[in-house]
Design a protein around this motif. Structure first.
Motif, PDB file in Angstrom:
ATOM      1  N   GLY A  76       0.784  -1.219   0.000  1.00  0.00           N
ATOM      2  CA  GLY A  76       0.000   0.000   0.000  1.00  0.00           C
ATOM      3  C   GLY A  76       0.817   1.272   0.000  1.00  0.00           C
ATOM      4  O   GLY A  76       0.256   2.357   0.092  1.00  0.00           O
ATOM      5  N   ASP A  77       2.137   1.180  -0.082  1.00  0.00           N
ATOM      6  CA  ASP A  77       2.977   2.379  -0.082  1.00  0.00           C
ATOM      7  C   ASP A  77       3.033   2.950  -1.503  1.00  0.00           C
ATOM      8  O   ASP A  77       4.025   2.825  -2.216  1.00  0.00           O
ATOM      9  CB  ASP A  77       4.378   2.050   0.446  1.00  0.00           C
ATOM     10  N   ILE A  78       1.951   3.594  -1.889  1.00  0.00           N
ATOM     11  CA  ILE A  78       1.815   4.116  -3.242  1.00  0.00           C
ATOM     12  C   ILE A  78       2.859   5.191  -3.550  1.00  0.00           C
ATOM     13  O   ILE A  78       3.448   5.185  -4.627  1.00  0.00           O
ATOM     14  CB  ILE A  78       0.385   4.650  -3.485  1.00  0.00           C
ATOM     15  N   GLY A 136      -5.067   4.194   4.947  1.00  0.00           N
ATOM     16  CA  GLY A 136      -3.824   4.780   4.457  1.00  0.00           C
ATOM     17  C   GLY A 136      -3.953   5.501   3.128  1.00  0.00           C
ATOM     18  O   GLY A 136      -3.103   6.318   2.773  1.00  0.00           O
ATOM     19  N   ILE A 137      -5.012   5.206   2.378  1.00  0.00           N
ATOM     20  CA  ILE A 137      -5.261   5.835   1.077  1.00  0.00           C
ATOM     21  C   ILE A 137      -6.714   6.279   1.058  1.00  0.00           C
ATOM     22  O   ILE A 137      -7.596   5.566   1.552  1.00  0.00           O
ATOM     23  CB  ILE A 137      -5.004   4.841  -0.087  1.00  0.00           C
ATOM     24  N   ALA A 138      -6.963   7.438   0.478  1.00  0.00           N
ATOM     25  CA  ALA A 138      -8.330   7.952   0.369  1.00  0.00           C
ATOM     26  C   ALA A 138      -9.242   6.898  -0.249  1.00  0.00           C
ATOM     27  O   ALA A 138      -8.932   6.326  -1.303  1.00  0.00           O
ATOM     28  CB  ALA A 138      -8.345   9.227  -0.459  1.00  0.00           C
ATOM     29  N   ALA A 184       3.288  14.745  -4.731  1.00  0.00           N
ATOM     30  CA  ALA A 184       1.982  14.736  -5.400  1.00  0.00           C
ATOM     31  C   ALA A 184       1.231  13.441  -5.104  1.00  0.00           C
ATOM     32  O   ALA A 184       0.022  13.457  -4.859  1.00  0.00           O
ATOM     33  CB  ALA A 184       2.163  14.921  -6.909  1.00  0.00           C
ATOM     34  N   THR A 185       1.951  12.328  -5.091  1.00  0.00           N
ATOM     35  CA  THR A 185       1.299  11.047  -4.814  1.00  0.00           C
ATOM     36  C   THR A 185       0.805  11.011  -3.359  1.00  0.00           C
ATOM     37  O   THR A 185      -0.300  10.523  -3.088  1.00  0.00           O
ATOM     38  CB  THR A 185       2.268   9.876  -5.087  1.00  0.00           C
ATOM     39  N   ILE A 186       1.599  11.511  -2.435  1.00  0.00           N
ATOM     40  CA  ILE A 186       1.165  11.584  -1.033  1.00  0.00           C
ATOM     41  C   ILE A 186      -0.116  12.397  -0.930  1.00  0.00           C
ATOM     42  O   ILE A 186      -1.089  11.982  -0.267  1.00  0.00           O
ATOM     43  CB  ILE A 186       2.274  12.187  -0.139  1.00  0.00           C
ATOM     44  N   ARG A 187      -0.162  13.524  -1.595  1.00  0.00           N
ATOM     45  CA  ARG A 187      -1.352  14.389  -1.532  1.00  0.00           C
ATOM     46  C   ARG A 187      -2.562  13.739  -2.196  1.00  0.00           C
ATOM     47  O   ARG A 187      -3.676  13.869  -1.699  1.00  0.00           O
ATOM     48  CB  ARG A 187      -1.057  15.744  -2.173  1.00  0.00           C
ATOM     49  N   ILE A 188      -2.334  13.059  -3.298  1.00  0.00           N
ATOM     50  CA  ILE A 188      -3.441  12.367  -3.966  1.00  0.00           C
ATOM     51  C   ILE A 188      -4.001  11.266  -3.077  1.00  0.00           C
ATOM     52  O   ILE A 188      -5.216  11.083  -2.972  1.00  0.00           O
ATOM     53  CB  ILE A 188      -2.987  11.794  -5.322  1.00  0.00           C
TER      54      ILE A 188
END
Length: 191
Positions: A76-78, A136-138, A184-188
């Motif tokens: 899950g660490d996108i 962990g992800i939206a 950007a990926t963290i914010r997404i």
């Protein structure tokens, strides 16, 4: 007389075709140049691959599989996955070029089918869903859309008009771009 090494000849043709298609696309590529640069006859090329479109597909398919396999999925660490994909595509710009040419040639559905049939696809989707379930992800993202956005970030400097590609910048700029992809990926992904 020693027998011809079919595997080596096919690989030389594929390598020459990768360079040719990556530079000129399907329409601009020339079989004569591919055969010459692959140290093979046009007849041999046609015998192995059929025609120019089939050769383009062979190169595109091999590059797409390499893109799917060049980065180990990290659960899950996108953001980490996005950065590793950025690094891999920077080291292998031919893959980016071929994927872009594939899209321009209308091969998007072919590449999508390959992605969905690849052994890593379902585990990737499941890992994203699990990370969403774990907070962990939206949760509002469709996992497939999230992957699409990440590829957009990774390819951004290759396709944006007026921007210097990743192979033509110094190490400091490349590191900055890498951090842009991460941020950007963290914010997404932020829940």
């Amino acid at each position: 007389m020693a027998p011809t090494d079919v595997t080596a000849t096919k690989q030389r043709i594929l390598d020459a075709a990768l360079e040719e298609f990556g530079t000129y696309g399907l329409a601009g590529a020339r079989i004569d140049r591919i055969a010459k640069n692959g140290n093979a006859s046009k007849e041999r090329l046609y015998a192995y691959f059929g025609d120019k479109v089939a050769l383009f597909h062979a190169v595109l398919d091999a590059d797409f599989v390499e893109a799917m396999e060049c980065v180990e999925w990290v659960g899950g660490d996108i953001p980490q996955h996005a950065v590793e994909l950025f690094d891999a595509m920077t080291r292998k710009p031919h893959i980016q070029r071929m994927m872009i040419w594939g899209q321009l040639q209308g091969e998007g559905p072919r590449m999508r089918k390959q992605a969905e049939e690849h052994s890593s696809w379902l585990p990737r989707m499941a890992a994203i869903r699990k990370a969403q379930d774990d907070g962990g992800i939206a949760a509002h993202w469709n996992p497939e859309d999230l992957i699409t956005l990440i590829f957009g970030l990774v390819f951004a400097w290759v396709v944006a008009p007026g921007i210097v590609d990743n192979q033509s910048v110094d190490a400091q700029e490349l590191a900055r771009r890498r951090e842009v992809v991460r941020e950007a990926t963290i914010r997404i992904c932020k829940p």
